[in-house]
Design a protein around this motif. Structure first.
Motif, short mmCIF file in Angstrom:
data_model
loop_
_atom_site.label_atom_id
_atom_site.label_comp_id
_atom_site.label_asym_id
_atom_site.label_seq_id
_atom_site.Cartn_x
_atom_site.Cartn_y
_atom_site.Cartn_z
N VAL A 120 89.58 -47.16 -42.55
CA VAL A 120 89.15 -45.91 -42.79
C VAL A 120 88.46 -44.96 -41.86
O VAL A 120 87.45 -45.44 -41.65
N CYS A 121 88.88 -44.12 -41.24
CA CYS A 121 88.08 -43.43 -40.41
C CYS A 121 87.80 -42.02 -40.61
O CYS A 121 88.47 -41.41 -41.15
N ALA A 159 82.68 -43.69 -44.12
CA ALA A 159 83.83 -44.50 -44.17
C ALA A 159 83.63 -45.86 -44.85
O ALA A 159 84.78 -46.33 -45.43
N THR A 160 82.58 -46.45 -45.03
CA THR A 160 82.32 -47.36 -45.71
C THR A 160 82.42 -47.22 -47.29
O THR A 160 83.17 -48.01 -47.98
N GLY A 190 86.94 -34.91 -42.05
CA GLY A 190 88.25 -35.11 -41.98
C GLY A 190 88.12 -36.67 -42.15
O GLY A 190 87.21 -37.51 -42.03
N VAL A 191 89.22 -37.23 -42.78
CA VAL A 191 89.49 -38.45 -43.29
C VAL A 191 90.93 -39.07 -42.96
O VAL A 191 91.95 -38.43 -43.16
N VAL A 192 91.11 -40.28 -42.38
CA VAL A 192 92.42 -40.98 -42.15
C VAL A 192 92.42 -42.17 -42.70
O VAL A 192 91.42 -43.10 -42.41
N GLY A 213 80.93 -37.39 -34.75
CA GLY A 213 81.12 -38.83 -34.91
C GLY A 213 82.65 -39.24 -35.40
O GLY A 213 83.04 -38.34 -36.08
N LEU A 214 83.20 -40.34 -35.04
CA LEU A 214 84.40 -40.60 -35.46
C LEU A 214 84.22 -42.29 -35.56
O LEU A 214 84.02 -42.88 -34.85
N CYS A 215 84.03 -42.61 -36.90
CA CYS A 215 83.70 -44.11 -37.27
C CYS A 215 84.79 -44.51 -38.09
O CYS A 215 85.38 -43.68 -39.12
N THR A 216 84.84 -45.75 -38.19
CA THR A 216 85.94 -46.59 -38.85
C THR A 216 85.27 -47.67 -39.43
O THR A 216 84.43 -48.50 -39.02
#
Length: 258
Positions: free
Chosen positions: A191-192, A205-206, A233-235, A171-174
């Motif tokens: 925020v991903c 992300a939220t 991971g976080v971006v 999952g890659l969520c923004t």
């Protein structure tokens, strides 16, 4: 938190494009869209699977809506919901994700639906990408690069997140405080979060985004995200500032923003 699900007939089209939907590229897959009221999916797969995707959307929405009819507060609460062993599977996943991230269960709904649909489509396609309002479930044969859409930030769609291994699905969520319909108390442009659970990535992300009201809070928000079990991971992008941690590789994207 996303909008409360409703009940309307579904429709499918094949030519719909939005900037943030051009995030996962370079795959030789067929694309199609499935819409069911608030649920709006852009799907990539080895073959056109509109019917199968639509049917699973209806299953997911029916389970979530049925639970909300019984427990109306489930759709409104901003705090974790108690565990319930006899709730439908997708509801249990939303509850678990919200509890892990410290937010309400509806913060995980888009990611949970994206993964539920994607897992079903894997019975028909070796590779699947399901995007649901900026939250993406990815299962491909090799590494993929997802463009980071961050609204009006000058960094938007200039940076890509390379995900090296999606063999079991990822999952890659923004979440954004400036773009889209997500409920965020923060002001980050993006925020991903990367996780093996799309529901958890969505909720995390939220939760991380809620802690960013200025670029100076990026570091502390990422530090918070590190301690959410299951986050890989976080971006974070806030204006011209950016921060990253974990199993993410940032790569430049070719071309102009949008």
């Amino acid at each position: 938190m996303k909008k409360r699900p409703g009940r309307l007939p579904c429709d499918s089209v094949n030519d719909y494009e939005r900037t943030y939907r051009q995030r996962v590229g370079g795959l030789s897959l067929l694309s199609f869209q499935v819409i069911c009221q608030e649920t709006d999916l852009m799907v990539q797969a080895d073959r056109l699977l509109e019917y199968e995707a639509r049917e699973q959307v209806l299953v997911c929405r029916g389970q979530i809506e049925g639970y909300i009819q019984r427990y109306p507060e489930f759709a409104l609460t901003l705090v974790p919901w108690p565990e319930q062993a006899f709730a439908p599977e997708i509801v249990r996943e939303m509850i678990a994700a919200g509890r892990a991230a410290g937010v309400g269960p509806m913060a995980a709904v888009a990611g949970a639906v994206a993964e539920a649909v994607g897992r079903v489509l894997l019975d028909y396609s070796h590779q699947v990408v399901v995007e649901n309002g900026g939250d993406v479930f990815i299962k491909t044969k090799g590494p993929v690069v997802a463009g980071l859409f961050a609204g009006d930030s000058p960094l938007s769609m200039k940076i890509g997140i390379k995900v090296p291994d999606t063999r079991n699905g990822i999952g890659l969520c923004t979440s954004s405080g400036t773009v889209g319909h997500s409920l965020s108390t923060g002001s980050a442009d993006a925020v991903c979060v990367v996780s093996h659970s799309c529901a958890l990535a969505d909720a995390a992300a939220t939760a991380i985004g809620n802690r960013i009201r200025s670029p100076g809070e990026i570091k502390t928000a990422i530090a918070f995200g590190k301690h959410i079990a299951g986050v890989l991971g976080v971006v974070v992008v806030a204006g011209r500032e950016m921060g990253a941690w974990g199993q993410v590789e940032l790569v430049p994207l070719q071309g102009k923003k949008g």
